[in-house]
Motif scaffolding. Structure first.
Motif, PDB file in Angstrom:
ATOM      1  N   ALA A  79     -19.691 -18.245  -4.203  1.00 50.85           N
ATOM      2  CA  ALA A  79     -19.603 -17.122  -5.145  1.00 50.85           C
ATOM      3  C   ALA A  79     -20.011 -15.819  -4.467  1.00 50.85           C
ATOM      4  O   ALA A  79     -19.679 -14.731  -4.950  1.00 50.85           O
ATOM      5  CB  ALA A  79     -20.497 -17.378  -6.357  1.00 50.85           C
ATOM      6  N   PHE A  80     -20.755 -15.953  -3.350  1.00 49.62           N
ATOM      7  CA  PHE A  80     -21.212 -14.787  -2.592  1.00 49.62           C
ATOM      8  C   PHE A  80     -20.950 -15.024  -1.112  1.00 49.62           C
ATOM      9  O   PHE A  80     -20.803 -16.157  -0.668  1.00 49.62           O
ATOM     10  CB  PHE A  80     -22.712 -14.541  -2.817  1.00 49.62           C
ATOM     11  CG  PHE A  80     -23.112 -14.583  -4.262  1.00 49.62           C
ATOM     12  CD1 PHE A  80     -22.806 -13.526  -5.112  1.00 49.62           C
ATOM     13  CD2 PHE A  80     -23.774 -15.680  -4.790  1.00 49.62           C
ATOM     14  CE1 PHE A  80     -23.160 -13.565  -6.452  1.00 49.62           C
ATOM     15  CE2 PHE A  80     -24.133 -15.726  -6.122  1.00 49.62           C
ATOM     16  CZ  PHE A  80     -23.831 -14.670  -6.956  1.00 49.62           C
ATOM     17  N   HIS A  81     -20.904 -13.966  -0.344  1.00 45.94           N
ATOM     18  CA  HIS A  81     -20.825 -14.079   1.106  1.00 45.94           C
ATOM     19  C   HIS A  81     -22.199 -14.430   1.654  1.00 45.94           C
ATOM     20  O   HIS A  81     -23.236 -14.158   1.026  1.00 45.94           O
ATOM     21  CB  HIS A  81     -20.362 -12.755   1.721  1.00 45.94           C
ATOM     22  CG  HIS A  81     -18.987 -12.325   1.296  1.00 45.94           C
ATOM     23  ND1 HIS A  81     -17.840 -12.871   1.810  1.00 45.94           N
ATOM     24  CD2 HIS A  81     -18.584 -11.393   0.387  1.00 45.94           C
ATOM     25  CE1 HIS A  81     -16.788 -12.297   1.250  1.00 45.94           C
ATOM     26  NE2 HIS A  81     -17.214 -11.399   0.382  1.00 45.94           N
ATOM     27  N   ASN A  82     -22.222 -15.048   2.857  1.00 47.49           N
ATOM     28  CA  ASN A  82     -23.493 -15.193   3.570  1.00 47.49           C
ATOM     29  C   ASN A  82     -23.275 -14.775   5.021  1.00 47.49           C
ATOM     30  O   ASN A  82     -22.136 -14.690   5.495  1.00 47.49           O
ATOM     31  CB  ASN A  82     -24.034 -16.625   3.457  1.00 47.49           C
ATOM     32  CG  ASN A  82     -23.212 -17.639   4.245  1.00 47.49           C
ATOM     33  OD1 ASN A  82     -23.242 -17.663   5.480  1.00 47.49           O
ATOM     34  ND2 ASN A  82     -22.480 -18.498   3.534  1.00 47.49           N
ATOM     35  N   ASP A  83     -24.359 -14.509   5.732  1.00 48.71           N
ATOM     36  CA  ASP A  83     -24.233 -13.903   7.055  1.00 48.71           C
ATOM     37  C   ASP A  83     -23.938 -14.903   8.177  1.00 48.71           C
ATOM     38  O   ASP A  83     -23.876 -14.519   9.345  1.00 48.71           O
ATOM     39  CB  ASP A  83     -25.487 -13.083   7.394  1.00 48.71           C
ATOM     40  CG  ASP A  83     -26.750 -13.932   7.513  1.00 48.71           C
ATOM     41  OD1 ASP A  83     -26.676 -15.160   7.253  1.00 48.71           O
ATOM     42  OD2 ASP A  83     -27.804 -13.377   7.853  1.00 48.71           O
ATOM     43  N   GLN A  84     -23.765 -16.178   7.838  1.00 44.55           N
ATOM     44  CA  GLN A  84     -23.459 -17.188   8.854  1.00 44.55           C
ATOM     45  C   GLN A  84     -21.992 -17.640   8.831  1.00 44.55           C
ATOM     46  O   GLN A  84     -21.461 -18.081   9.853  1.00 44.55           O
ATOM     47  CB  GLN A  84     -24.355 -18.419   8.646  1.00 44.55           C
ATOM     48  CG  GLN A  84     -25.823 -18.178   8.942  1.00 44.55           C
ATOM     49  CD  GLN A  84     -26.066 -17.846  10.387  1.00 44.55           C
ATOM     50  OE1 GLN A  84     -25.634 -18.553  11.296  1.00 44.55           O
ATOM     51  NE2 GLN A  84     -26.772 -16.743  10.630  1.00 44.55           N
ATOM     52  N   LEU A  85     -21.342 -17.544   7.691  1.00 47.10           N
ATOM     53  CA  LEU A  85     -19.998 -18.111   7.545  1.00 47.10           C
ATOM     54  C   LEU A  85     -18.981 -17.417   8.454  1.00 47.10           C
ATOM     55  O   LEU A  85     -18.197 -18.070   9.143  1.00 47.10           O
ATOM     56  CB  LEU A  85     -19.553 -18.045   6.083  1.00 47.10           C
ATOM     57  CG  LEU A  85     -18.180 -18.641   5.771  1.00 47.10           C
ATOM     58  CD1 LEU A  85     -18.129 -20.117   6.160  1.00 47.10           C
ATOM     59  CD2 LEU A  85     -17.856 -18.470   4.285  1.00 47.10           C
ATOM     60  N   HIS A 283      -9.297 -24.512  -4.827  1.00 55.46           N
ATOM     61  CA  HIS A 283      -9.995 -25.550  -4.056  1.00 55.46           C
ATOM     62  C   HIS A 283     -11.347 -25.000  -3.642  1.00 55.46           C
ATOM     63  O   HIS A 283     -11.488 -23.799  -3.408  1.00 55.46           O
ATOM     64  CB  HIS A 283      -9.196 -25.949  -2.821  1.00 55.46           C
ATOM     65  CG  HIS A 283      -9.777 -27.133  -2.094  1.00 55.46           C
ATOM     66  ND1 HIS A 283      -9.853 -28.382  -2.666  1.00 55.46           N
ATOM     67  CD2 HIS A 283     -10.318 -27.258  -0.860  1.00 55.46           C
ATOM     68  CE1 HIS A 283     -10.395 -29.236  -1.806  1.00 55.46           C
ATOM     69  NE2 HIS A 283     -10.701 -28.571  -0.708  1.00 55.46           N
ATOM     70  N   GLY A 284     -12.341 -25.868  -3.551  1.00 57.94           N
ATOM     71  CA  GLY A 284     -13.648 -25.363  -3.146  1.00 57.94           C
ATOM     72  C   GLY A 284     -14.690 -26.452  -3.061  1.00 57.94           C
ATOM     73  O   GLY A 284     -14.411 -27.635  -3.265  1.00 57.94           O
ATOM     74  N   SER A 285     -15.903 -26.041  -2.744  1.00 51.56           N
ATOM     75  CA  SER A 285     -17.034 -26.944  -2.594  1.00 51.56           C
ATOM     76  C   SER A 285     -18.308 -26.122  -2.692  1.00 51.56           C
ATOM     77  O   SER A 285     -18.443 -25.101  -2.009  1.00 51.56           O
ATOM     78  CB  SER A 285     -16.974 -27.644  -1.230  1.00 51.56           C
ATOM     79  OG  SER A 285     -18.210 -28.245  -0.909  1.00 51.56           O
ATOM     80  N   THR A 286     -19.238 -26.552  -3.518  1.00 46.64           N
ATOM     81  CA  THR A 286     -20.495 -25.809  -3.670  1.00 46.64           C
ATOM     82  C   THR A 286     -21.221 -25.668  -2.336  1.00 46.64           C
ATOM     83  O   THR A 286     -21.731 -24.606  -1.992  1.00 46.64           O
ATOM     84  CB  THR A 286     -21.416 -26.508  -4.682  1.00 46.64           C
ATOM     85  OG1 THR A 286     -20.750 -26.567  -5.938  1.00 46.64           O
ATOM     86  CG2 THR A 286     -22.731 -25.769  -4.829  1.00 46.64           C
ATOM     87  N   PHE A 287     -21.256 -26.743  -1.572  1.00 46.89           N
ATOM     88  CA  PHE A 287     -21.986 -26.726  -0.307  1.00 46.89           C
ATOM     89  C   PHE A 287     -21.112 -26.358   0.890  1.00 46.89           C
ATOM     90  O   PHE A 287     -21.627 -26.038   1.960  1.00 46.89           O
ATOM     91  CB  PHE A 287     -22.636 -28.093  -0.060  1.00 46.89           C
ATOM     92  CG  PHE A 287     -23.939 -28.288  -0.777  1.00 46.89           C
ATOM     93  CD1 PHE A 287     -25.147 -28.092  -0.134  1.00 46.89           C
ATOM     94  CD2 PHE A 287     -23.963 -28.652  -2.114  1.00 46.89           C
ATOM     95  CE1 PHE A 287     -26.351 -28.262  -0.792  1.00 46.89           C
ATOM     96  CE2 PHE A 287     -25.158 -28.824  -2.792  1.00 46.89           C
ATOM     97  CZ  PHE A 287     -26.358 -28.625  -2.130  1.00 46.89           C
ATOM     98  N   GLY A 288     -19.793 -26.423   0.759  1.00 46.12           N
ATOM     99  CA  GLY A 288     -18.920 -26.124   1.880  1.00 46.12           C
ATOM    100  C   GLY A 288     -19.098 -24.703   2.380  1.00 46.12           C
ATOM    101  O   GLY A 288     -18.982 -23.742   1.622  1.00 46.12           O
ATOM    102  N   GLY A 289     -19.401 -24.537   3.669  1.00 50.82           N
ATOM    103  CA  GLY A 289     -19.595 -23.211   4.245  1.00 50.82           C
ATOM    104  C   GLY A 289     -20.938 -22.599   3.943  1.00 50.82           C
ATOM    105  O   GLY A 289     -21.119 -21.380   4.097  1.00 50.82           O
TER     106      GLY A 289
END
Length: 404
Positions: A79-85, A283-289
């Protein structure tokens, strides 16, 4: 076994679903190629958690990256960006030459994601009639254990009493390019295949097979999906097993060693517009990425390259394979392998491979049987020449042992 070991195994059996039949050892610590049980006995790990621990147990640099990131941020959801993806995307794309990346968690999730993606591509780009997409797979495949995947397995153990199964899959023999040619129809969207069939017993296709497969897929506008979850990231002595024949998949699936065994991380990599058909919400995943997974995977890829693990896998794999072939034992039917993905297939009259694995445990080696007659050997890629020779001595003694 001590009372505590017996108690732990008994407790596991009492409360756990009996969906595994592990070797009777309880492990408590690992470092490099070695693991220790709760009684302090040391073993050379010749399974590497099915190649997930390719960088060696508890690699200090991957551990440090995990601990550092765990102190900062572990999960945001997509739902948000993170600085590692973004950094993970950039680095895995540079390493593998991929154009698009879809991060997931387990290998089976990566396979399911690829199935969804190539079907969507088939309908929206290739023009296959809705609901008619076909994916070709191989007999004796192993792509995971989800319901869709076991539906196109040919192993009765994985299929029995789990149906009904999803349609849309055609099964052909592995290593037979003519069978692939005959199976392709206008509705074929993909050929999903392992470069080397691991669970089936390290089955290596004939030379030139994947060159012809690549040509057939290109000529028929069929996506070549290579499941490199076990073979990828150095296991076979190349970064990707596809490189042994100089081909490039349309979609590549990675997992296991992508995290060095620290955390579930997988990825679908695409060299074309297959992943471009996905839209937000489809398509998605809560923990993916998640940031923790990305930080761990970045470190796992980095040490793989910086520490020369891929080149070491090629060298030590050649040494190990040659040593296995030099074992003169009536029990051995065939030795095969590529890099540090090896197998010893026994003659049926030698008995089940399980008892040889149990005997190896007594000599300080942990290996695993598959398909009754085959011993799989896949140590971490950091194994040394001395450790290979140490293992070969014990394997030779065990494989010439009289169990009668």
């Amino acid at each position: 076994m001590s009372a505590s070991v017996i108690d732990l195994i008994a407790t596991e059996a009492r409360f756990g679903a009996h969906n595994y039949a592990p070797i009777g050892v309880v492990l408590s610590r690992g470092e490099g190629v070695w693991v220790w049980d709760t009684e302090g006995n040391r073993y050379l790990d010749c399974l590497s958690a099915y190649s997930a621990v390719s960088q060696g147990h508890c690699h200090p640099k991957i551990l440090a990256a995990m601990v550092e990131q765990a102190h900062r941020l572990t999960l945001t959801s997509r739902a948000f960006h993170n600085d590692q993806l973004a950094l993970f995307y950039e680095e895995i794309a540079a390493l593998t030459g991929s154009h698009k990346v879809l991060p997931m968690n387990s290998g089976a999730e990566a396979v399911e994601s690829a199935i969804k993606s190539v079907r969507k591509w088939g309908y929206e780009v290739k023009g296959v009639p809705d609901g008619a997409a076909e994916i070709i797979v191989c007999a004796n495949n192993f792509h995971g254990r989800t319901l869709a995947i076991v539906g196109f397995s040919t192993d009765p153990e994985t299929r029995t009493h789990f149906g009904p199964f999803a349609p849309g899959f055609r099964i052909i023999p592995f290593g037979d390019a003519a069978a692939l040619r005959d199976a392709i129809t206008p509705n074929t969207v993909a050929f999903l295949v392992e470069p080397i069939q691991g669970e089936a017993g390290v089955i290596i296709p004939p030379a030139g097979y994947f060159t012809e497969v690549r040509q057939l897929c290109t000529a028929n506008n069929v996506m070549l999906v290579l499941d490199e979850i076990q073979t990828g990231l150095g296991r076979t002595g190349k970064l990707l097993a596809e490189q042994h024949e100089g081909i490039e998949a349309d979609v590549t699936l990675l997992g296991k060693a992508l995290s060095g065994g620290f955390y579930p991380v997988s990825a679908v990599l695409s060299n074309n517009d297959v992943l471009g058909t996905l839209r937000p919400g489809q398509h998605g995943s809560t923990f993916g990425g998640n940031p923790l997974a990305c930080a761990v995977a970045r470190a796992a890829m980095r040490v793989l390259v910086e520490e020369g693990m891929i080149e070491n896998a090629a060298r030590q794999g050649e040494r190990f394979l040659e040593g296995l072939k030099n074992i003169r034992a009536n029990t051995i039917r065939e030795v095969r392998g590529r890099g540090l993905m090896l197998a010893v297939e026994l003659h049926p009259e030698a008995g089940r491979a399980r008892r040889y694995c149990e005997a190896l445990q007594g000599k300080g080696i942990l290996a695993k049987d598959t398909h009754e007659q085959t011993i799989r050997i896949a140590p971490p890629l950091v194994i040394t020449s001395d450790e290979v020779d140490w293992a070969l001595e014990r394997l030779a003694t065990t494989l010439t042992q009289d169990f009668s």
